[in-house]
Design an enzyme around this catalytic site. Structure first.
Site, PDB file in Angstrom:
ATOM      1  N   LYS A  30     -30.613  73.643  44.356  1.00  0.00           N
ATOM      2  CA  LYS A  30     -31.796  74.425  44.022  1.00  0.00           C
ATOM      3  C   LYS A  30     -33.093  73.646  44.232  1.00  0.00           C
ATOM      4  O   LYS A  30     -33.131  72.422  44.319  1.00  0.00           O
ATOM      5  CB  LYS A  30     -31.696  74.906  42.566  1.00  0.00           C
ATOM      6  CG  LYS A  30     -30.676  76.030  42.350  1.00  0.00           C
ATOM      7  CD  LYS A  30     -31.122  77.319  43.025  1.00  0.00           C
ATOM      8  CE  LYS A  30     -30.166  78.479  42.825  1.00  0.00           C
ATOM      9  NZ  LYS A  30     -30.212  79.065  41.486  1.00  0.00           N
ATOM     10  N   ARG A  49     -21.562  77.462  39.580  1.00  0.00           N
ATOM     11  CA  ARG A  49     -21.680  78.101  40.903  1.00  0.00           C
ATOM     12  C   ARG A  49     -22.179  77.046  41.886  1.00  0.00           C
ATOM     13  O   ARG A  49     -23.320  76.588  41.787  1.00  0.00           O
ATOM     14  CB  ARG A  49     -22.637  79.286  40.833  1.00  0.00           C
ATOM     15  CG  ARG A  49     -22.759  80.078  42.142  1.00  0.00           C
ATOM     16  CD  ARG A  49     -23.716  81.253  41.976  1.00  0.00           C
ATOM     17  NE  ARG A  49     -23.747  82.085  43.164  1.00  0.00           N
ATOM     18  CZ  ARG A  49     -24.554  81.894  44.200  1.00  0.00           C
ATOM     19  NH1 ARG A  49     -25.411  80.866  44.185  1.00  0.00           N
ATOM     20  NH2 ARG A  49     -24.535  82.694  45.244  1.00  0.00           N
TER      21      ARG A  49
END
Length: 285
Positions: free
Chosen positions: A206, A240
């Site tokens: 991210k 995830r």
């Protein structure tokens, strides 16, 4: 549990163009299963705000074939979508979990999960899909906002007939949050865990990791592992990730070094280490 990511879209922020067709996507999913994924998350539309929305019929075409093939391999499959029509087609193809990054913007998704029994991931965000909010002044208290939002969305889902046991909560790293706001939320995953449902941590590659390390998405594995270690300590139960094998290894070593699993005395010792035979009484693992 480790959720492996399979992007059935050409414009993902982390692996755009890497999986151009059905066969490549199925192969990636199979490889993630082999690497130790407990379930697979299939997405047919990038969350990137600089890309146009994908029509539901195109998204359905992208994900259903992949889901059918991977479910036939025995995979537990999630679909990453905020569109009820896509979620319905995905469930019919074999998906058992709907990963909704819109924050249940369309309550029809809750209706669908109530009807089918599929699980539902509810994520925090304050913008519509494809929109962006990067404002350091957006929240008086970002942690309180995330907790309050998820609590309210849980109530909405239950009111629409979803059982609490079907719900998973996602704090939404990078969604409607600056890197600093994301960090503030991830430091308080315990507050989200206190809501009583499993927490999904979607920190892999991210942007907040890029803000910390200065590295592009494909070079953020070390940062991802650091975030996972902290997240698991704070109560995250579902991870995830793109790099399933590396995460599985990280968790295995962490487990042993923390004393949560012991190595047997001869574990890892093989006959080739003893050309003249093992010492008397040593049973090799």
């Amino acid at each position: 549990m480790i959720m492996g990511i399979v992007n059935a879209t050409p414009d993902s922020f982390s692996d755009a163009g890497e999986l151009p067709d059905l066969e490549a996507r199925v192969a990636r999913g199979a490889a993630l299963l082999e690497a130790g994924a407990d379930l697979l998350d299939i997405g047919g539309e990038s969350a990137r705000g600089d890309r146009p929305p994908v029509p539901a019929e195109v998204e359905i075409e992208r994900v259903t074939g992949v889901i059918e093939r991977l479910a036939a391999l025995g995979a537990t499959v999630s679909v990453d979508t905020h569109k009820p029509a896509v979620a319905r087609a995905a469930i019919a193809a074999g998906a058992v979990l709907v990963n909704d990054v819109s924050g249940l913007r369309d309550p029809a998704l809750a209706d669908l999960c109530a009807e089918t029994g599929a699980g539902l991931v509810v994520m925090h965000t304050r913008v519509a899909p494809k929109e962006t909010l990067l404002d350091p002044r957006a929240y008086d208290d970002v942690v309180a906002d995330v907790v309050g939002f998820l609590r309210e969305r849980m109530r909405l889902a239950v009111a629409r007939g979803v059982e609490e046991e079907q719900l998973v909560l996602d704090p939404g790293p990078d969604f409607a949050k600056t890197p600093a706001q994301t960090v503030a939320v991830l430091r308080r995953l315990d507050a989200i865990h206190a809501l009583g449902r499993p927490v999904l941590l979607a920190a892999s590659r991210k942007d907040f990791l890029g803000a910390i390390t200065g590295r592009p998405p494909r070079e953020r594995l070390a940062g991802t592992l650091a975030a996972i270690g902290e997240g698991v300590d704070a109560g995250a139960q579902l991870l995830r990730v793109h790099d399933v094998g590396a995460v599985r290894d990280f968790l295995a070593v962490r487990e042993v070094l923390r004393g949560e699993r012991e190595l047997a005395p001869a574990e890892g010792l093989t006959p080739d280490r003893y050309p003249d035979g093992p010492p008397p009484g040593l049973a090799l693992g």
